[in-house]
Design a protein around this motif. Sequence first.
Motif, PDB file in Angstrom:
ATOM      1  N   TRP A   8       0.839  -1.205   0.000  1.00  0.00           N
ATOM      2  CA  TRP A   8       0.000   0.000   0.000  1.00  0.00           C
ATOM      3  C   TRP A   8       0.872   1.252   0.000  1.00  0.00           C
ATOM      4  O   TRP A   8       0.672   2.183  -0.763  1.00  0.00           O
ATOM      5  CB  TRP A   8      -0.947  -0.040   1.193  1.00  0.00           C
ATOM      6  N   ARG A   9       1.929   1.218   0.887  1.00  0.00           N
ATOM      7  CA  ARG A   9       2.823   2.386   0.975  1.00  0.00           C
ATOM      8  C   ARG A   9       3.519   2.631  -0.357  1.00  0.00           C
ATOM      9  O   ARG A   9       3.658   3.757  -0.808  1.00  0.00           O
ATOM     10  CB  ARG A   9       3.885   2.147   2.050  1.00  0.00           C
ATOM     11  N   ILE A  16       2.270   9.455  -5.610  1.00  0.00           N
ATOM     12  CA  ILE A  16       2.751  10.830  -5.335  1.00  0.00           C
ATOM     13  C   ILE A  16       3.855  11.183  -6.330  1.00  0.00           C
ATOM     14  O   ILE A  16       3.845  12.255  -6.942  1.00  0.00           O
ATOM     15  CB  ILE A  16       3.276  10.954  -3.887  1.00  0.00           C
ATOM     16  N   ALA A  17       4.809  10.224  -6.526  1.00  0.00           N
ATOM     17  CA  ALA A  17       5.923  10.494  -7.449  1.00  0.00           C
ATOM     18  C   ALA A  17       5.388  10.729  -8.861  1.00  0.00           C
ATOM     19  O   ALA A  17       5.820  11.656  -9.552  1.00  0.00           O
ATOM     20  CB  ALA A  17       6.901   9.328  -7.437  1.00  0.00           C
ATOM     21  N   GLY A  18       4.410   9.903  -9.286  1.00  0.00           N
ATOM     22  CA  GLY A  18       3.828  10.036 -10.625  1.00  0.00           C
ATOM     23  C   GLY A  18       3.173  11.390 -10.798  1.00  0.00           C
ATOM     24  O   GLY A  18       3.362  12.072 -11.810  1.00  0.00           O
ATOM     25  N   THR A  19       2.396  11.806  -9.765  1.00  0.00           N
ATOM     26  CA  THR A  19       1.700  13.096  -9.846  1.00  0.00           C
ATOM     27  C   THR A  19       2.709  14.237  -9.897  1.00  0.00           C
ATOM     28  O   THR A  19       2.556  15.190 -10.677  1.00  0.00           O
ATOM     29  CB  THR A  19       0.764  13.282  -8.622  1.00  0.00           C
ATOM     30  N   ALA A  20       3.770  14.119  -9.067  1.00  0.00           N
ATOM     31  CA  ALA A  20       4.782  15.186  -9.061  1.00  0.00           C
ATOM     32  C   ALA A  20       5.457  15.269 -10.421  1.00  0.00           C
ATOM     33  O   ALA A  20       5.677  16.363 -10.959  1.00  0.00           O
ATOM     34  CB  ALA A  20       5.824  14.899  -7.976  1.00  0.00           C
ATOM     35  N   TYR A  21       5.745  14.107 -11.022  1.00  0.00           N
ATOM     36  CA  TYR A  21       6.406  14.073 -12.337  1.00  0.00           C
ATOM     37  C   TYR A  21       5.518  14.751 -13.393  1.00  0.00           C
ATOM     38  O   TYR A  21       5.964  15.563 -14.184  1.00  0.00           O
ATOM     39  CB  TYR A  21       6.693  12.614 -12.710  1.00  0.00           C
TER      40      TYR A  21
END
Length: 508
Positions: A8-9, A16-21
């Motif tokens: 899950w983590r 989060i990383a995908g959205t930031a990218y």
Amino acid sequence: FRFFRYAWRLTYLSAIAGTAYLAYGVYELRHPDDQFLPDPTKKNLVILGTGWGAVSLLKKLDTENYNVIVISPRNYFLFTPLLPSCTTGTVEHRSIMEPIRSITRHKKAAVKFYEAEATKIDAERKVISIDDISDVKGASSKTDVPYDMLVVSVGAENATFGIPGVKEHSCFLKEIGDAQQIRKKIMDCVETATFKDQSPEEVERLLHMVVVGGGPTGVEFAGELQDFIDQDIKKWIPEIADKFKVTLIEALPNVLPMFSKQLIEYTESTFKEEKITIKTKTAVKKVTEKTVEAEATGPDGKKFTEVMPYGLLVWATGNAVRPVVKDLMSSIPAQKDSRRGLAVNEYLVVQGAKDIWATGDCAVAGYAPTAQVASQEGAFLARLFNTMAKSEAIENQIHELSSELNLKPGVDAAAVAREIEAHEKQLRRIKDIKPFHYTHQGSLAYIGSERAVADVSWMNGNFATGGGLTYLFWRSAYLSMCFSTRNRVLVVVDWLKSKAFGRDVSRE
Ligand code: FAD
Ligand code: NAI
């Protein structure tokens, strides 16, 4: 339980990383840095075209080393692998276009773009004649552009082999306008077929969609078309559901000749299930407003003529050389034996010409005319030109140091000589550029009913696969190949939209 917590983590962090990218990609797109202005002392590097070859070169080129001028009648890059999907609205056309202005604006040094067609290349005078073929023209619409270095990357036009009626009555599938025309014509045929008092023969003709050419363009289009008919049109207009017929005509004994035998058979059996008729060993000889005439070879080897009435005719029989390229070839004696485009050497230099390179479908380098080849060639030329600029800069430094050694009194001659030697060493290393080498990553094609075929090179081997999983692979491969984050997001949204709401059957 602990495993699920970690999983899950991991998912959470990846999201989060995908959205930031994604957010960074969008921010970067909207906020380009200031650019250097062109330096008139640098060489004029003219690039003709905004397709796979040209844009791949532009993407990797250090534009601060040259005065770069791009000339093309199309002010955008087109992601051709998803063009067949545009003919039915699975993907909207703007999702696979990337404005050339956005590409040039993100380069370090400014790049000039002229929306025009190159009409003549004078290799002697090093001048290109250009013509603004758009509807809005300024005071000058025809002019000349001089070059020091030229890259011809104008692609190819549709082959018609001079068959009567093809140009007048067929739709092609190369540009965005072609896909839009096909989309409109499909719905035109449907609406006219349901018009009041239409005879059964006329309904049958209007709903007969014929595709000529069993290469990947013809096969992918036929698959997309059958999907559109089965998944959408038949639902909205059930009264004509059983009247549709899609026929694929191919002159050779089988479709997709570049794929393995196993995948050809898989494609043919899938088409049979989808009720697409394949007519192989059938060469179209004449096209009229409402019929296609072909010479077919029967199982006994006997030839006979077949006349097929059609509503929509899509012509996909491969490439022909563009007039501007033909004209250039005729002016270079070393090109006299080349038939399919500009013969180039292993550094993509046009044979018999000075300071002219060619990439993609207009170049004959011994590879198939594909986007993969064109983009690798473009990237190679970018490396070559970056290296040439670097070595020129070092040569100038060596020249300066040498004159320092001769002219300036009191210089530490030994130190300068050491510096020159170091530069010369660097120069030798830089100048050792290996010739162009193409790496084939495989062939992929969509064949309808959410199935695709793939001949993929992997770990020094080849594997051939077809089916639903290959379709997911096809989708993810093409998504990753899309030009920009913007294109990727738009294509995914289009796929979701057409899945959820169906394709739009409005005619415009
Ligand atoms: P193009 O990409 O065609 O670009 C040519 C450029 O030159 C265009 O910008 C054009 O406007 C411009 N131009 C034309 N005339 C002039 C002129 N006189 N002066 C200046 N500019 C000019 N290949 C694959 O590898 N995988 C695929 O899945 C795939 N799918 C395809 C699907 C379709 C429907 C089609 C038609 C082709 C597909 N291809 C695919 C092939 C691939 O698109 C071509 O090989 C590739 O586009 C060639 O790149 P290019 O730069 O040579 O030409
Ligand atoms: P193509 O040249 O691959 O195929 C054209 C077909 O038309 C040939 O099989 C030929 O025999 C047939 N033909 C020619 N004249 C005919 C006639 N009069 N009657 C009936 N059949 C006739 O052309 P295509 O499909 O347009 O592809 C062009 C290039 O683009 C190819 O190199 C192809 O690999 C590439 N491409 C790749 C795709 C992919 O990888 N998914 C998709 C589309 C194109």
